[in-house]
Design a protein around this motif. Structure first.
Motif, short mmCIF file in Angstrom:
data_model
loop_
_atom_site.label_atom_id
_atom_site.label_comp_id
_atom_site.label_asym_id
_atom_site.label_seq_id
_atom_site.Cartn_x
_atom_site.Cartn_y
_atom_site.Cartn_z
N ALA A 1 0.80 -1.23 0.00
CA ALA A 1 0.00 0.00 0.00
C ALA A 1 0.83 1.27 0.00
N GLY A 2 2.05 1.23 0.55
CA GLY A 2 2.81 2.47 0.67
C GLY A 2 2.23 3.36 1.74
N ASP A 3 2.43 4.67 1.60
CA ASP A 3 1.97 5.58 2.65
C ASP A 3 0.60 6.18 2.36
N ILE B 1 -3.65 10.93 -10.41
CA ILE B 1 -5.00 11.01 -9.88
C ILE B 1 -5.04 10.82 -8.36
N ALA B 2 -4.23 9.92 -7.82
CA ALA B 2 -4.25 9.66 -6.38
C ALA B 2 -3.32 8.50 -6.08
N SER B 3 -3.12 8.24 -4.79
CA SER B 3 -2.43 7.02 -4.39
C SER B 3 -3.43 5.87 -4.45
N SER B 4 -2.92 4.65 -4.45
CA SER B 4 -3.84 3.50 -4.52
C SER B 4 -4.77 3.43 -3.30
N LEU C 1 -11.73 -3.89 3.16
CA LEU C 1 -10.50 -3.36 2.58
C LEU C 1 -9.34 -3.67 3.50
N PHE C 2 -8.26 -4.19 2.92
CA PHE C 2 -7.04 -4.48 3.68
C PHE C 2 -5.87 -3.78 3.01
N PHE C 3 -5.20 -2.91 3.77
CA PHE C 3 -4.04 -2.19 3.28
C PHE C 3 -2.81 -2.70 4.02
N ILE C 4 -1.90 -3.31 3.28
CA ILE C 4 -0.74 -3.97 3.88
C ILE C 4 0.52 -3.19 3.56
N ARG D 1 2.50 6.51 8.40
CA ARG D 1 1.99 7.55 7.52
C ARG D 1 0.73 7.08 6.80
N LEU D 2 0.68 5.80 6.48
CA LEU D 2 -0.50 5.23 5.84
C LEU D 2 -1.73 5.40 6.73
#
Length: 351
Positions: free
Chosen positions: A70-72, A81-84, A106-109, A118-119
């Protein structure tokens, strides 16, 4: 329509054992001239997925969206357009508002500790912007988990629930089968690693989701040479070939693979999508449109778009991404290309 791209044995299942990554000081996430185009395509794909999930005929269904790297989740640094994570939150808010009796998880890893912190903060901003926007009143719960934070929103009017969770973990060890998806439920997996060692989509788990008749779409970045991969011995580079082929072969029935990359690109960035038949033409046109926009704006003006439409074209593109010119022209002294091609043919049916 199941394209007969390769034939191979079922991938071996790898054990899922949580492993905490060693902390490091992270660099900027998502800084590339290819990022805006990549995110624009992801935005269109997730938007189409959200539109289908919100249809009345899918009331009572479930969906799992996973951002494996996912990154930050911060604002896109290249004017895209945006981050994922923001893309997923935006379209999740649409489902929460419009779908009926639908459960979306939703799962952000993110494995690096500082980036994960930061994420969490950026996700709160995205949630406030899209989910908690004016005019919406949802039952809300916030919490902490063993590996991150969680948010739950319930739309009492439509009986739709949205659950969001972050995991400060290594996505390569996460069990994608732990969430109980059923036949005809939905899944969308975004796999955006930087190199072969970080490729986080487990082919065996992905295939098991497909075998359960889950409508699972995947979008993978293939960072084939950003860190000088082509300078490594063939045996170390061949892992990309395995991962690409197994991901293609593990797709659900009635899903079609799309693969594209950029000519004249020393870093050999490529992208692999497995999408439903009904979205195939739309997705191809979107890729071509976003490439033209990026090229006209100057971001990708030095690159040619490579997007094969045949089995032979897929093989040629994989070779372009993975192998060196010397190897492909059989001029390498330290490799026996005839032997390598024989091995590829035995394993994958490559002609």
């Amino acid at each position: 329509m199941q394209a007969d791209l390769f034939n191979q044995d079922e991938p071996e299942e790898q054990p899922s054992v949580p492993i905490k990554a060693k902390p490091r000081v992270p660099t900027l996430v998502g800084a590339s001239d290819r990022t805006p185009m990549k995110h624009a395509i992801l935005n269109a794909m997730v938007g189409a997925e959200a539109g289908v999930c919100a249809l009345d005929r899918h009331a009572g269904s479930r969906a799992m969206w996973v951002d494996l790297c996912a990154g930050d989740g911060g604002p896109d640094r290249d004017g895209g357009i945006a981050s994922s994570p923001e893309i997923f939150i935006k379209h999740a808010a649409f489902i929460l508002k419009k779908a009926k009796q639908f459960d979306l998880n939703l799962f952000f890893i993110e494995r690096h500790g500082q980036t994960h912190e930061r994420l969490e903060s950026n996700l709160e901003d995205h949630i406030n912007l899209y989910v908690n926007s004016a005019g919406h009143s949802y039952e809300t719960r916030r919490g902490t988990t063993d590996t991150g934070r969680s948010w739950k929103f319930v739309n009492r009017t439509t009986q739709t629930e949205l659950y969001i969770e972050t995991l400060n973990d290594d996505a390569r060890t996460v069990d994608l089968l732990s969430y109980p998806l059923r036949s005809k439920d939905f899944a969308f997996i975004n796999n955006d690693p930087n190199n072969v060692n970080d490729f986080a989509l487990d082919a065996a788990q992905y295939k098991k989701l497909a075998d359960k008749h889950v409508r699972v779409t995947q979008y993978s970045t293939l960072g084939c040479n950003p860190n000088g991969l082509k300078r490594l011995p063939y045996e170390q580079r061949a892992g990309w070939y395995d991962k690409i082929v197994k991901t293609i072969n593990g797709r659900p029935e009635h899903h079609i693979p799309i693969m594209f990359a950029f000519g004249k690109d020393d870093s050999r960035w490529g992208y692999l999508i497995n999408t439903a038949e009904r979205f195939y033409e739309e997705t191809v046109k979107r890729i071509e449109k976003e490439y033209r926009k990026a090229s006209d704006s100057g971001q990708l003006k030095h690159y040619d778009l490579l997007m094969p439409k045949t089995n032979e074209g897929f093989i040629e593109l994989i070779e372009y991404l993975v192998f060196t010119v010397d190897e492909l022209t059989e001029q390498s002294d330290h490799l026996n290309m005839k032997q390598i091609y024989a091995q590829l043919h035995d394993n994958y049916g490559v002609k």
